[in-house]
Design a protein around this motif. Structure first.
Motif, mmCIF file in Angstrom:
data_model
loop_
_atom_site.group_PDB
_atom_site.id
_atom_site.type_symbol
_atom_site.label_atom_id
_atom_site.label_comp_id
_atom_site.label_asym_id
_atom_site.label_seq_id
_atom_site.Cartn_x
_atom_site.Cartn_y
_atom_site.Cartn_z
ATOM 1 N N CYS A 99 0.810 -1.231 0.000
ATOM 2 C CA CYS A 99 0.000 0.000 0.000
ATOM 3 C C CYS A 99 0.843 1.281 0.000
ATOM 4 O O CYS A 99 0.464 2.240 -0.661
ATOM 5 N N PRO A 100 1.963 1.343 0.742
ATOM 6 C CA PRO A 100 2.661 2.629 0.841
ATOM 7 C C PRO A 100 3.027 3.257 -0.505
ATOM 8 O O PRO A 100 3.038 4.471 -0.611
ATOM 9 N N PHE A 101 3.342 2.445 -1.533
ATOM 10 C CA PHE A 101 3.721 3.094 -2.793
ATOM 11 C C PHE A 101 2.776 2.766 -3.946
ATOM 12 O O PHE A 101 3.084 3.055 -5.103
ATOM 13 N N SER A 105 -3.636 3.485 -3.846
ATOM 14 C CA SER A 105 -3.863 3.680 -2.411
ATOM 15 C C SER A 105 -4.756 4.896 -2.167
ATOM 16 O O SER A 105 -4.568 5.950 -2.765
ATOM 17 N N GLY A 106 -5.735 4.723 -1.299
ATOM 18 C CA GLY A 106 -6.691 5.796 -1.017
ATOM 19 C C GLY A 106 -7.944 5.684 -1.871
ATOM 20 O O GLY A 106 -9.009 6.160 -1.488
ATOM 21 N N GLN A 111 -8.309 -2.071 0.044
ATOM 22 C CA GLN A 111 -7.786 -1.329 1.185
ATOM 23 C C GLN A 111 -8.937 -0.697 1.980
ATOM 24 O O GLN A 111 -8.966 -0.767 3.212
ATOM 25 N N ALA A 112 -9.897 -0.108 1.245
ATOM 26 C CA ALA A 112 -11.021 0.560 1.899
ATOM 27 C C ALA A 112 -11.857 -0.438 2.700
ATOM 28 O O ALA A 112 -12.368 -0.115 3.780
ATOM 29 N N ARG A 219 -8.646 11.716 -1.327
ATOM 30 C CA ARG A 219 -8.947 10.523 -2.119
ATOM 31 C C ARG A 219 -10.247 9.894 -1.623
ATOM 32 O O ARG A 219 -10.757 10.248 -0.550
ATOM 33 N N GLU B 85 3.991 -0.032 8.370
ATOM 34 C CA GLU B 85 3.826 -1.139 7.419
ATOM 35 C C GLU B 85 5.012 -2.110 7.426
ATOM 36 O O GLU B 85 4.828 -3.313 7.253
ATOM 37 N N ILE B 92 8.743 -1.855 2.198
ATOM 38 C CA ILE B 92 9.607 -1.762 1.020
ATOM 39 C C ILE B 92 10.715 -2.834 1.038
ATOM 40 O O ILE B 92 10.954 -3.466 0.008
ATOM 41 N N CYS B 151 2.287 4.473 6.806
ATOM 42 C CA CYS B 151 3.648 4.617 6.276
ATOM 43 C C CYS B 151 4.001 6.098 6.213
ATOM 44 O O CYS B 151 4.018 6.677 5.155
ATOM 45 N N TYR B 175 -11.809 5.788 12.392
ATOM 46 C CA TYR B 175 -11.608 5.455 10.981
ATOM 47 C C TYR B 175 -10.418 6.188 10.377
ATOM 48 O O TYR B 175 -9.596 5.602 9.683
ATOM 49 N N LYS B 179 -4.693 3.825 8.501
ATOM 50 C CA LYS B 179 -4.333 4.037 7.094
ATOM 51 C C LYS B 179 -3.093 3.200 6.800
ATOM 52 O O LYS B 179 -2.234 3.039 7.663
ATOM 53 N N TYR B 180 -3.018 2.687 5.559
ATOM 54 C CA TYR B 180 -1.879 1.830 5.218
ATOM 55 C C TYR B 180 -0.801 2.573 4.436
ATOM 56 O O TYR B 180 0.159 1.976 3.964
ATOM 57 N N ASP B 181 -1.002 3.888 4.208
ATOM 58 C CA ASP B 181 0.002 4.627 3.435
ATOM 59 C C ASP B 181 0.383 5.931 4.115
ATOM 60 O O ASP B 181 -0.086 6.235 5.188
#
Lengths: 235, 181
Positions: A99-101, A105-106, A111-112, A219, B85, B92, B151, B175, B179-181
């Protein structure tokens, strides 16, 4: 024909029209049933099982099961939410979801769904499968690391685009989205504007040169959970 | 009553999650009132000197030293938290997990387009921690009690979690804080 009938979801009375699935009737009444592979306007595929509800005491996929008079449907129960959490966690560990890159994402429905279900980490072992990327096409790429095999691209390409670009090959953990060409995605008649590209719920099929266009915070699922647009219609 | 102690570590991470701890802004003054930092890169204490209430782990395990540090934290902390993460799924560094280790090393030290290595040697000094066959999430190595995704995780997520744990309240993240990012 106006032979409307009623059934209940979590005790709430819902009006159904003949021919409607449980999913469609619920959505019209502002009741959100969590789903991943289902997309409005596409034939339901019934593959992800996230929309599984207890229908008269038996588990059924709400996206394929027709609604009927007097049905008793359970949707938002602790047991079903736990099963949905397990299904989504399994999708996370059986692919390679960074997800980070990820450009999606968003705006990613997988993911949601994990956000909505409150998942902080999957409990299952990570599989780290070796999956391929096809970046041969000038406008579109496929990253199979992120694919959840929902089947939306296969159906959309066939039914909406009339092209048959995508299909499934293999079984079980070897199942993957393949392209209908001698070699690569570039050899198909796929266009970046095709429905098959737009319907991908994750970052597996993406239009090139458009990544990270929306700032974090604006997003689709940054502020409100997936499904809240349906729930806001509830009377 | 003595203040509860907090320890932190960065394993196979980028220190971004530690930066996010500092990102709680002036609440850091409240945090210093609330806790005392033990082993942590923030104060450069290298060894545990006391039992800790909370351990914050950034990064997953990519080498044997990461595993030893993580096991040391498990022994010395009551509650251990995966922060970010990388700690939760490898992040990464885990991009190498689909490639065999030998191929990774060959590419980095022998075959890469910009490699200059006339001796054709892959570093194997015993001072360098041995790489693991793949990058492991923290909960694949020891039991982790909580996971704070992101992240990095937003500063508010880390703050809410720490305050809840240190004041004995249930940890319930809203909520916007998952978050994952």
């Amino acid at each position: 024909m106006s032979a409307t009938f009623t059934f209940t979801i979590d005790g709430k009375e819902i009006k159904g029209q003949p021919g409607q699935t449980i999913m469609e009737a619920a959505e019209a009444a502002g009741v959100y049933i969590p789903r991943l592979c289902y997309s409005k306007d596409l034939r339901p595929h019934g593959s992800c099982r996230v929309c599984t509800c207890m229908v008269n005491g038996r588990p059924q996929a709400a996206c394929t099961q027709p609604a009927a008079e007097g049905m008793v449907v359970e949707n938002n129960t602790d047991e079903l939410q736990a099963i949905r959490r397990d299904l989504v966690e399994m999708l996370f560990v059986e692919g390679n979801h960074f997800c980070p890159f990820c450009e999606k994402s968003g705006n990613c429905e997988l993911q949601a769904m994990a956000y909505r279900l409150g998942i902080t980490a999957p409990k299952f072992p990570y599989l780290w499968p070796d999956r391929s990327v096809d970046a041969s096409h000038p406008e579109v790429f496929i990253d199979r690391n992120r694919c959840i095999l929902c089947g939306r691209c296969v159906n959309a390409s066939k039914d909406a685009d009339g092209k048959n670009v995508f299909q499934f090959v293999g079984r079980g953990e070897h199942k993957r989205v393949a392209v209908n060409a001698e070699a690569n995605l570039a050899d198909t008649d796929l266009k970046g504007t095709d429905r098959a590209v737009a319907v991908c719920p994750v970052g597996a099929i993406l239009v090139k040169h458009k990544g990270y266009a929306t700032p974090v915070g604006r997003r689709s699922y940054d502020q409100k959970p997936i499904g809240s647009e349906i729930e806001s219609k509830r009377k | 009553m003595a203040k509860p102690k907090v320890a932190t570590a960065s394993l196979a991470g980028c220190f971004g999650c530690h930066m996010s701890v500092l990102d709680i802004d002036d609440r850091i003054l409240k945090l210093v009132e609330l806790v005392e930092f033990n082993k942590s890169p923030i104060n450069d204490i290298k060894k545990f000197t006391d039992r800790c209430a909370v351990g914050l782990i950034e990064g997953g395990c990519c080498n044997e030293e990461n595993v030893r540090v993580l096991q040391d934290f498990r022994k010395n902390c009551d509650v251990l938290i995966s922060v970010g993460e990388c700690a939760i799924m490898g992040g990464i560094p885990a991009m190498r997990n689909t490639i065999p280790l030998k191929e990774c090393l060959d590419e980095a030290y022998l075959n890469g387009p910009t490699v200059y290595n006339p001796a054709k040697k892959i570093p194997a000094d015993k001072e360098i921690p041995l790489l693991l066959n793949r990058v492991y999430a923290c909960h694949e190595v020891v039991k982790m009690d909580y996971h704070l995704p992101g992240c990095p995780p937003p500063a508010d997520t880390i703050w809410e979690a720490l305050v809840a744990l240190l004041t004995g309240k249930p940890l319930k993240l809203s909520y916007e804080l998952i978050k994952y990012d």
